[in-house]
Scaffold this motif. Structure first.
Motif, mmCIF file in Angstrom:
data_model
loop_
_atom_site.group_PDB
_atom_site.id
_atom_site.type_symbol
_atom_site.label_atom_id
_atom_site.label_comp_id
_atom_site.label_asym_id
_atom_site.label_seq_id
_atom_site.Cartn_x
_atom_site.Cartn_y
_atom_site.Cartn_z
ATOM 1 N N HIS A 122 3.117 11.194 1.079
ATOM 2 C CA HIS A 122 2.060 10.795 0.270
ATOM 3 C C HIS A 122 0.696 9.851 1.074
ATOM 4 O O HIS A 122 -0.204 9.464 0.737
ATOM 5 C CB HIS A 122 3.001 9.171 -0.725
ATOM 6 N N GLN A 123 0.851 10.060 2.484
ATOM 7 C CA GLN A 123 -0.359 9.575 3.309
ATOM 8 C C GLN A 123 -1.018 10.479 3.398
ATOM 9 O O GLN A 123 -2.591 9.818 3.663
ATOM 10 C CB GLN A 123 0.646 9.092 4.487
ATOM 11 N N ASP A 137 2.840 0.967 -3.218
ATOM 12 C CA ASP A 137 1.541 1.817 -4.383
ATOM 13 C C ASP A 137 2.135 3.791 -4.290
ATOM 14 O O ASP A 137 1.241 4.566 -4.889
ATOM 15 C CB ASP A 137 0.187 1.683 -4.345
ATOM 16 N N GLN A 138 1.038 3.985 -2.254
ATOM 17 C CA GLN A 138 0.489 5.521 -2.746
ATOM 18 C C GLN A 138 2.285 6.456 -3.129
ATOM 19 O O GLN A 138 2.294 7.080 -3.889
ATOM 20 C CB GLN A 138 0.627 6.081 -0.901
ATOM 21 N N TYR A 139 3.249 5.500 -3.153
ATOM 22 C CA TYR A 139 4.809 6.679 -3.212
ATOM 23 C C TYR A 139 4.312 6.858 -4.757
ATOM 24 O O TYR A 139 4.738 7.936 -5.741
ATOM 25 C CB TYR A 139 5.964 5.546 -2.336
ATOM 26 N N PHE A 182 0.708 -1.474 -0.068
ATOM 27 C CA PHE A 182 0.039 0.184 -0.387
ATOM 28 C C PHE A 182 0.464 1.045 0.184
ATOM 29 O O PHE A 182 0.387 2.497 -0.771
ATOM 30 C CB PHE A 182 -1.354 -0.066 1.088
ATOM 31 N N ALA A 228 2.189 7.101 -6.850
ATOM 32 C CA ALA A 228 0.352 6.873 -7.296
ATOM 33 C C ALA A 228 0.357 7.550 -8.846
ATOM 34 O O ALA A 228 -0.720 6.880 -9.150
ATOM 35 C CB ALA A 228 0.021 7.375 -5.869
ATOM 36 N N VAL A 230 -1.240 3.947 -9.698
ATOM 37 C CA VAL A 230 -3.511 4.401 -9.773
ATOM 38 C C VAL A 230 -3.820 3.799 -10.900
ATOM 39 O O VAL A 230 -4.955 2.791 -11.321
ATOM 40 C CB VAL A 230 -3.925 5.217 -9.233
#
Length: 573
Positions: free
Chosen positions: A464-465, A149-151, A146, A153, A157
């Protein structure tokens, strides 16, 4: 950001209200003054595990309340609040938790009573508390995918969206095949049931909107006498000598004689003529209706019986005739599928194999995009570690595949479990000493080394969070000297453009603060109380001097503290 925190009857805190600002806020004070108690209160406010032991001795309950301001109207917390029916449209979220002396909790979000699970769901999107020994998301290998993937994105995505569209179809089709293949006895029972239902609906011979038409007809028959009397009276009022039509005809004839004199009389004559012909037409309609009227008690009994039959079907198959007919078509299709299931399963398996080929391509694309992001992430983290004087450390993102069961598809000769996130199994690995092998981050040694690793990771992922407030609880333990200064600068960098609350014993970290809160405790009437005080510039110098030298603060220590603050100010610029 956390704008205000109110704590009442919690541990040794009687009652305090603290306002917080953006940027870096440090909390300092003597050991045991209550710094960690404030962080414990925030942790409980965000859904942490509570206990009656937190309630101040002699009191019935502890009360915790925090106000959070969301400047981003697309903050994920807003979407989660909407899911739970919580109004947060004004960009403000108030978390409240009361813990009674018997250990029970009452939780509220923006005044709405919620469960502890909901409070935790909302709280984790607002607050990220990190302590040296906490088992945080960064230490949880299940969460590493997760975070990656955020890093990445911007690319992961779109890749995931393309994959998930196919995965949804693949999963639905696979479930349907399993349902058709697994249990013969259940299928037979299901077939008997829906065949009976279909027969019952078909025997009823329903027509679209039949119930509405019957209800209208029943209403007419039930009011037969009233309708007949009204039509008869209306007809009699119009027809016959010296009645409505007769007098309207006289008016029309009289006006026709003078219509040619001027426009006004002509208009009046035309209106009279129109009225006469309208009334004449109405008279014919009334006569026709009277001739057609017929009271039929047998028809009324039939309608009542038919409506009862339709009502019985509505209770079982739908609230309207349209819904019943739709359900009928649906189970008719299901009967055909179950009756010829072997043929259907064969066709579905062929379709599934074709879908899997496409899904596999998209899954491989997701993996490729993640590996690109992982390469960049490793480079960024190496840079962060170097700045923390851990330039000999190595970091890597290790990719594997989720192990599947016997029913899962094969990739390169092994069973692989596909999920909505793909088939990748991702874990962060690190080595802190040259020559040592990379090991999972979750099994890295504790101490000052771990603090620096976690701070390096937090420096990357906090961007990124989307978490509103980041709290560091003594993450600087076990470090000193140039490493301490580097940690101070790193914590400050994380706070730029956001909010960081930090409990620290390092004067270097305290000197970097935008806001400095001093926590102290004293005893009055035999009870201990904790208080929080924002420090002025002169008070900052004295407190940082205390942190440098201990209890006795000399003039030389103050000069050292001033120099430290000056260096911190230059570093910020």
């Amino acid at each position: 950001m956390l704008a205000e925190l109110s704590i009442k009857n919690f541990a040794i805190i009687e009652a305090i209200t603290v306002s917080f600002e953006k940027g870096l806020t440090v909390l300092t004070g003597e050991t045991g003054a209550g710094k960690s108690i404030i962080i414990d209160a925030i942790h409980l406010l965000a859904g942490g595990r509570g206990s009656s032991e937190f309630v101040r001795y002699g009191e019935s309950k502890a009360e915790l309340e925090g106000l959070f301001l969301l400047e981003n109207n697309r903050h994920p917390c807003l979407e989660r609040c909407e899911e739970f029916g919580i109004d947060a449209s004004d960009g403000m979220v108030v978390l409240r938790r009361d813990i009674s002396s018997n250990g029970k909790s009452i939780c509220r979000v923006n005044g709405k009573l919620v469960t502890i699970a909901v409070l935790r769901e909302v709280g984790r999107m607002l607050i990220d508390i990190h302590g040296q020994h906490d088992n945080q998301e960064l230490m949880d290998e299940e969460h590493h995918q997760f975070l990656l993937d955020q890093y990445g994105a911007s690319k992961t995505v779109p890749a995931l969206e393309a994959y998930r569209e196919l995965y949804g179809k693949y999963s639905a089709l696979r479930k349907k095949i399993r349902q058709l293949s697994d249990n013969e006895q259940e299928i037979a029972h299901r077939l008997d049931l829906i065949q009976f239902q279909l027969n019952e609906i078909e025997e009823a011979g329903l027509e679209p909107d039949e119930d509405l038409k019957l209800q209208e007809e029943r209403k007419e028959i039930s009011n037969f006498e009233k309708i007949f009397e009204a039509l008869q009276n209306a007809y009699n009022a119009l027809n016959g000598e010296q009645r409505g039509l007769d007098w309207t005809g006289h008016a029309m004839s009289s006006l026709e004689d003078v219509a040619s004199i001027n426009e006004t009389l002509k208009t009046m004559s035309e209106n009279a003529s129109n009225s006469f012909y309208i009334l004449e037409d109405l008279s014919f309609q009334l006569r026709s209706q009277l001739d057609e009227l017929e009271y039929d008690p047998e028809r009324l009994n039939f309608i009542e019986g038919r409506l009862n039959e339709i009502s019985h079907l509505k209770r079982k198959y739908g609230s309207t005739v349209e819904e019943i007919l739709t359900y009928s078509a649906k189970i008719e299709e299901e009967i055909e599928t179950l009756t010829n299931r072997e043929s259907h399963v064969h066709n579905m398996k062929s379709e599934l194999a074709s879908l899997f080929k496409d899904m596999k391509i998209e899954a491989e694309n997701v993996t490729a995009v993640r590996k690109q992001a992982a390469k960049k992430l490793s480079s960024d983290i190496h840079r962060e570690l170097k700045e923390l004087y851990m330039d000999k450390s190595s970091f890597d993102v290790v990719f594997g595949r989720r192990q599947g069961s016997k029913d899962d598809p094969e990739l390169d000769g092994e069973k692989v479990k596909f999920t909505s996130d793909g088939a990748d199994l991702i874990e962060f690995y690190i080595s802190t000493n040259p020559g040592e092998p990379l090991k999972p981050l979750s099994r890295t040694a504790s101490g000052g080394e771990l603090s620096r690793i976690m701070l390096a990771l937090k420096s990357i992922f906090s961007r990124h969070q989307g978490v509103t407030s980041i709290i560091f609880d003594e993450v600087d333990t076990g470090v000193s000297g140039r490493v301490a200064q580097s940690i101070a600068e790193k914590i400050y960098r994380v706070s730029v453009g956001s909010q960081v609350l930090c409990i620290t014993h390092l004067p270097q970290v305290a000197a970097m603060a935008d806001t400095h809160l001093f926590i102290s405790k004293d005893t009055k009437k035999g009870r201990t109380k904790t208080s929080v005080k924002p420090l002025s510039d002169d008070e900052k110098i004295r407190e940082i001097g205390r942190m440098i030298a201990g209890v006795e603060v000399t003039d030389l220590t103050k000069e050292h503290a001033k120099e430290l603050l000056s260096l911190a100010s230059s570093s910020k610029k």
